[in-house]
Every structure is written in C-alpha cells, then in structure tokens.
Scaffold this motif. Sequence first.
Motif, PDB file in Angstrom:
ATOM      1  N   UNK A  43      19.045  41.169  32.224  1.00 13.63           N
ATOM      2  CA  UNK A  43      19.274  42.527  31.722  1.00 13.63           C
ATOM      3  C   UNK A  43      18.011  43.136  31.118  1.00 13.63           C
ATOM      4  N   UNK A  44      17.171  42.325  30.495  1.00 12.06           N
ATOM      5  CA  UNK A  44      15.926  42.824  29.898  1.00 12.06           C
ATOM      6  C   UNK A  44      15.027  43.444  30.957  1.00 12.06           C
ATOM      7  N   UNK A  45      14.972  42.820  32.124  1.00 14.12           N
ATOM      8  CA  UNK A  45      14.144  43.323  33.210  1.00 14.12           C
ATOM      9  C   UNK A  45      14.822  44.490  33.932  1.00 14.12           C
ATOM     10  N   UNK A  46      16.123  44.390  34.153  1.00 11.19           N
ATOM     11  CA  UNK A  46      16.874  45.459  34.813  1.00 11.19           C
ATOM     12  C   UNK A  46      16.700  46.782  34.077  1.00 11.19           C
ATOM     13  N   UNK A  47      16.619  46.701  32.755  1.00 14.33           N
ATOM     14  CA  UNK A  47      16.423  47.904  31.929  1.00 14.33           C
ATOM     15  C   UNK A  47      15.212  48.704  32.403  1.00 14.33           C
ATOM     16  N   UNK A  48      14.190  48.011  32.898  1.00 13.67           N
ATOM     17  CA  UNK A  48      12.935  48.666  33.269  1.00 13.67           C
ATOM     18  C   UNK A  48      12.794  48.929  34.763  1.00 13.67           C
ATOM     19  N   UNK A  49      13.321  48.030  35.599  1.00 19.02           N
ATOM     20  CA  UNK A  49      13.127  48.218  37.041  1.00 19.02           C
ATOM     21  C   UNK A  49      14.334  48.830  37.729  1.00 19.02           C
ATOM     22  N   UNK A  50      15.476  48.824  37.059  1.00 17.30           N
ATOM     23  CA  UNK A  50      16.679  49.438  37.612  1.00 17.30           C
ATOM     24  C   UNK A  50      17.666  48.433  38.162  1.00 17.30           C
ATOM     25  N   UNK A  51      18.908  48.833  38.159  1.00 21.36           N
ATOM     26  CA  UNK A  51      20.011  48.016  38.684  1.00 21.36           C
ATOM     27  C   UNK A  51      19.856  47.834  40.188  1.00 21.36           C
ATOM     28  N   UNK A  52      20.096  46.620  40.676  1.00 21.69           N
ATOM     29  CA  UNK A  52      20.068  46.348  42.103  1.00 21.69           C
ATOM     30  C   UNK A  52      18.685  46.215  42.710  1.00 21.69           C
ATOM     31  N   UNK A  53      17.656  46.122  41.871  1.00 22.67           N
ATOM     32  CA  UNK A  53      16.276  46.007  42.360  1.00 22.67           C
ATOM     33  C   UNK A  53      15.818  44.556  42.244  1.00 22.67           C
ATOM     34  N   UNK A  54      15.278  44.016  43.334  1.00 24.20           N
ATOM     35  CA  UNK A  54      14.720  42.660  43.304  1.00 24.20           C
ATOM     36  C   UNK A  54      13.472  42.649  42.433  1.00 24.20           C
ATOM     37  N   UNK A  55      13.201  41.518  41.803  1.00 28.90           N
ATOM     38  CA  UNK A  55      11.986  41.354  41.004  1.00 28.90           C
ATOM     39  C   UNK A  55      10.942  40.634  41.847  1.00 28.90           C
ATOM     40  N   UNK A  56       9.807  41.263  42.034  1.00 29.41           N
ATOM     41  CA  UNK A  56       8.696  40.679  42.788  1.00 29.41           C
ATOM     42  C   UNK A  56       7.506  40.625  41.846  1.00 29.41           C
ATOM     43  N   UNK A  57       7.360  39.499  41.146  1.00 26.51           N
ATOM     44  CA  UNK A  57       6.303  39.337  40.151  1.00 26.51           C
ATOM     45  C   UNK A  57       5.092  38.662  40.789  1.00 26.51           C
ATOM     46  N   UNK A  58       3.941  39.268  40.624  1.00 16.83           N
ATOM     47  CA  UNK A  58       2.698  38.706  41.137  1.00 16.83           C
ATOM     48  C   UNK A  58       2.177  37.640  40.162  1.00 16.83           C
ATOM     49  N   UNK A  59       1.291  36.749  40.631  1.00 16.61           N
ATOM     50  CA  UNK A  59       0.741  35.734  39.735  1.00 16.61           C
ATOM     51  C   UNK A  59      -0.001  36.382  38.562  1.00 16.61           C
ATOM     52  N   UNK A  60       0.005  35.704  37.432  1.00 14.92           N
ATOM     53  CA  UNK A  60      -0.741  36.178  36.266  1.00 14.92           C
ATOM     54  C   UNK A  60      -1.131  34.990  35.397  1.00 14.92           C
ATOM     55  N   UNK A  61      -2.132  35.199  34.558  1.00 17.99           N
ATOM     56  CA  UNK A  61      -2.561  34.164  33.615  1.00 17.99           C
ATOM     57  C   UNK A  61      -1.912  34.464  32.278  1.00 17.99           C
ATOM     58  N   UNK A  62      -1.323  33.440  31.680  1.00 20.10           N
ATOM     59  CA  UNK A  62      -0.686  33.573  30.373  1.00 20.10           C
ATOM     60  C   UNK A  62      -1.349  32.612  29.398  1.00 20.10           C
ATOM     61  N   UNK A  63      -1.355  33.012  28.128  1.00 21.73           N
ATOM     62  CA  UNK A  63      -1.911  32.164  27.074  1.00 21.73           C
ATOM     63  C   UNK A  63      -0.800  31.676  26.162  1.00 21.73           C
ATOM     64  N   UNK A  64      -0.899  30.422  25.757  1.00 25.22           N
ATOM     65  CA  UNK A  64      -0.078  29.896  24.674  1.00 25.22           C
ATOM     66  C   UNK A  64      -0.967  29.992  23.436  1.00 25.22           C
ATOM     67  N   UNK A  65      -0.574  30.830  22.488  1.00 25.20           N
ATOM     68  CA  UNK A  65      -1.440  31.170  21.368  1.00 25.20           C
ATOM     69  C   UNK A  65      -1.391  30.138  20.244  1.00 25.20           C
ATOM     70  N   UNK A  66      -2.301  30.295  19.294  1.00 26.96           N
ATOM     71  CA  UNK A  66      -2.339  29.420  18.122  1.00 26.96           C
ATOM     72  C   UNK A  66      -1.061  29.561  17.291  1.00 26.96           C
ATOM     73  N   UNK A  67      -0.379  30.704  17.420  1.00 21.59           N
ATOM     74  CA  UNK A  67       0.887  30.927  16.714  1.00 21.59           C
ATOM     75  C   UNK A  67       2.083  30.422  17.511  1.00 21.59           C
ATOM     76  N   UNK A  68       1.789  29.690  18.597  1.00 21.21           N
ATOM     77  CA  UNK A  68       2.824  29.125  19.461  1.00 21.21           C
ATOM     78  C   UNK A  68       3.689  30.216  20.092  1.00 21.21           C
ATOM     79  N   UNK A  69       3.007  31.278  20.549  1.00 20.44           N
ATOM     80  CA  UNK A  69       3.681  32.373  21.244  1.00 20.44           C
ATOM     81  C   UNK A  69       3.126  32.481  22.658  1.00 20.44           C
ATOM     82  N   UNK A  70       3.983  32.885  23.569  1.00 19.54           N
ATOM     83  CA  UNK A  70       3.616  33.072  24.971  1.00 19.54           C
ATOM     84  C   UNK A  70       3.064  34.476  25.122  1.00 19.54           C
TER      85      UNK A  70
END
Length: 90
Positions: A43-70
């Motif tokens: 539902x969090x994603x549907x809010x932004x891309x719309x109902x009935x829309x497939x999610x096509x996420x491209x690769x990305x780099x993520x950091x795990x921070x010193x505060x233990x947050x993604x």
Amino acid sequence: MNFGEAIQALKDGKKVARAGWNGKGMWIVLMPALYLDAGVVNARTVKHIGEGVDLDSQPYIAMFTANKQWQPGWLASQADILSDDWCIVE
C-alpha cells in the motif's frame, strides 16, 4: 582496494565500506532490480504509483548507516571515488 574494485565487489553481491568513514558499522550494498506484479505491491508504494500498476525497480546502491538505518540511493562523493581504503565487510 580502490573504488572500481569496490564497485565490482558490489556487483558480486558483497557489502563494502571505506575505512575512512567516520561512522562505525556503515556499509553499502547493491540492491538488484526488482519486479513486482501489481497484486503484491504494498500500500505504501501503491499510494505513489497507483492501483493496478506493476513495480519495476531498477538497481540502486543503499547504505546501512551508523544509526542502523537503511538509506536507499547512496551516492559516492569525490573523496569516495578517489580513495583506496575500500574494503569488503564480512
């Protein structure tokens, strides 16, 4: 290792970090592309891309921070790119 070697390690599925980063326990990882059928998009994603829309996420780099947050969408600084203190995190 240098930045190019760190990028290759990310592509090989490893976590990497710089010895020179101030925060302890920080690392980055390459998140692979992800495709989700509209029926399983949350539902969090549907809010932004719309109902009935497939999610096509491209690769990305993520950091795990010193505060233990993604933190998705990490970008290298010039210092990061030019440094030779990259290492694989076990």
